[in-house]
Design a protein around this motif. Structure first.
Motif, PDB file in Angstrom:
ATOM      1  N   VAL A   1      37.556 -15.817  11.387  1.00  0.00           N
ATOM      2  CA  VAL A   1      38.486 -14.938  12.165  1.00  0.00           C
ATOM      3  C   VAL A   1      37.694 -13.741  12.936  1.00  0.00           C
ATOM      4  CG1 VAL A   1      40.684 -13.977  12.658  1.00  0.00           C
ATOM      5  CG2 VAL A   1      40.746 -15.752  11.064  1.00  0.00           C
TER       6      VAL A   1
ATOM      7  N   GLU B   1      36.008 -23.488  10.283  1.00  0.00           N
ATOM      8  CA  GLU B   1      37.018 -23.230  11.291  1.00  0.00           C
ATOM      9  C   GLU B   1      36.712 -21.728  11.905  1.00  0.00           C
ATOM     10  OE1 GLU B   1      41.259 -23.697  10.557  1.00  0.00           O
ATOM     11  OE2 GLU B   1      40.851 -24.911   9.122  1.00  0.00           O
TER      12      GLU B   1
ATOM     13  N   HIS C   1      38.242 -19.165  14.687  1.00  0.00           N
ATOM     14  CA  HIS C   1      39.357 -18.600  15.509  1.00  0.00           C
ATOM     15  C   HIS C   1      38.962 -17.336  16.026  1.00  0.00           C
ATOM     16  CE1 HIS C   1      41.777 -21.704  13.776  1.00  0.00           C
ATOM     17  NE2 HIS C   1      41.396 -21.550  12.731  1.00  0.00           N
TER      18      HIS C   1
ATOM     19  N   ARG D   1      46.666 -14.945  11.820  1.00  0.00           N
ATOM     20  CA  ARG D   1      45.558 -16.050  11.543  1.00  0.00           C
ATOM     21  C   ARG D   1      45.115 -15.833   9.926  1.00  0.00           C
ATOM     22  NH1 ARG D   1      43.026 -17.751  16.887  1.00  0.00           N
ATOM     23  NH2 ARG D   1      44.594 -17.225  18.224  1.00  0.00           N
TER      24      ARG D   1
END
Length: 326
Positions: A270, A294, A296, A313
């Motif tokens: 994140v 992942e 973000h 998040r």
């Protein structure tokens, strides 16, 4: 308190479900210590949450903020390798096989270094505000780049440095740095001064620079920044690591061989779009090297973990891992 060798004891605290998924919170700085906020990113019904203060700061002892401390002696045994070993000692002490590792800012650096050293001990990674501790990153934040965005706070940061070694606030050429002068090195000298007033003034300026530039919306109070004991530990340890480039090679954490060690670990990254302390380029480069994780971007966030979009998040990431591993 856990003895970890070299005369050091680290403070740690465990909360949440004793039978839950083990998760360790790795704080930033280095030298920042933890707060109760560390627990807020984890569902206490699902997680056994561990927080600890890294060597020399927070409630760990001895503290480099002690005016009577032999700071050079304490910092000699405070390196990335020491902190990785301390994490392993804590994991073993708590009888944990594998744990989720959660780190932001310097905590992301140490989490990556730990995971690359002990990939078999990491259940998952949650990383925020990516900091790879490369010279380009340090130069941007401490040698002038960020001063273009926060000029009023930059002037305060420069105030500790000898006048002939700092650019003037009204320099018509717009300089934020004098050629050949490394402000991290200048602060290293100040933070190791024999004059305690010099140390505390430099520590306050170093700490407040980060405290005031970490949020997209600048808060009325910059948290612990501005409190003398916090400032001295934070500034001395952080500067020590930066002078020594965190005791790792420049770009080491991005090297393909090291990324391969963690490639199969489930991970969430994140990053605040407007993070000035740890600009997004590093997170983007980590994402390109490690697309399996992942990724973000919080488009309404700066550096801090408690900004609404970033915090949401991060909580979503730990909630998703709780469902996956619970």
């Amino acid at each position: 308190m856990l003895p970890v060798g070299d005369g050091q004891e680290i403070f740690y605290e465990v909360a949440g479900n004793p039978d839950g998924i083990p998760a360790v919170f790795v704080h930033g700085g280095p030298g920042g210590g933890t707060s109760r906020q560390s627990f807020c990113f984890f569902d206490p019904r699902a997680y056994r949450i561990i927080r600890f203060d890294q060597r020399g700061c927070g409630r760990s002892t001895p503290s480099v903020a002690d005016p009577a401390a032999d700071v050079d002696e304490l910092l000699e045994v405070n390196t990335t390798a020491h902190l990785i070993a301390d994490m392993e000692r804590l994991r073993t002490h708590l009888n944990i096989d594998r744990w989720l590792v959660f780190g932001g800012s310097w905590g992301s650096t140490l989490s990556l270094a730990y995971a690359q050293a002990h990939p078999d001990k990491v259940l998952a990674l949650v990383l925020r505000g990516i900091f790879l501790l490369r010279k380009t990153e340090l130069d941007f934040y401490y040698n002038g780049g960020a001063g273009h965005i926060f000029p009023e706070y930059w002037d305060e940061f420069l105030g500790a440095v000898d006048e002939h070694l700092r650019p003037a606030a009204d320099d018509i050429h717009g300089r934020t740095r004098i050629d050949g002068v490394d402000l991290i090195e200048q602060y290293h000298r100040l933070l190791h001064s024999s004059d305690w007033d010099t140390v505390t003034d430099a520590a306050r300026r170093w700490s407040m620079w980060e405290g005031l530039t970490s949020h997209l919306d600048i808060p009325h109070t910059p948290g612990d920044h501005g409190q003398q004991a916090f400032d001295v530990a934070f500034a001395r340890i952080e500067n020590h690591y930066f002078v020594n480039h965190a005791f790792i090679g420049d770009g080491q954490l991005l090297e393909p061989g090291n990324i391969d060690k963690i490639r199969d670990i489930p991970a969430v990254i994140v990053q605040g779009r407007y993070d000035v302390v740890c600009p997004m380029k590093s997170a983007w480069q980590l994402h390109r090297a490690w697309p399996e994780a992942e990724f973000h971007v919080s488009d309404r966030s700066g550096h801090a973990a408690d900004e609404a979009q970033t915090a949401a998040r991060l909580v979503a990431a730990t909630d998703n891992f709780a469902r996956r591993f619970g």
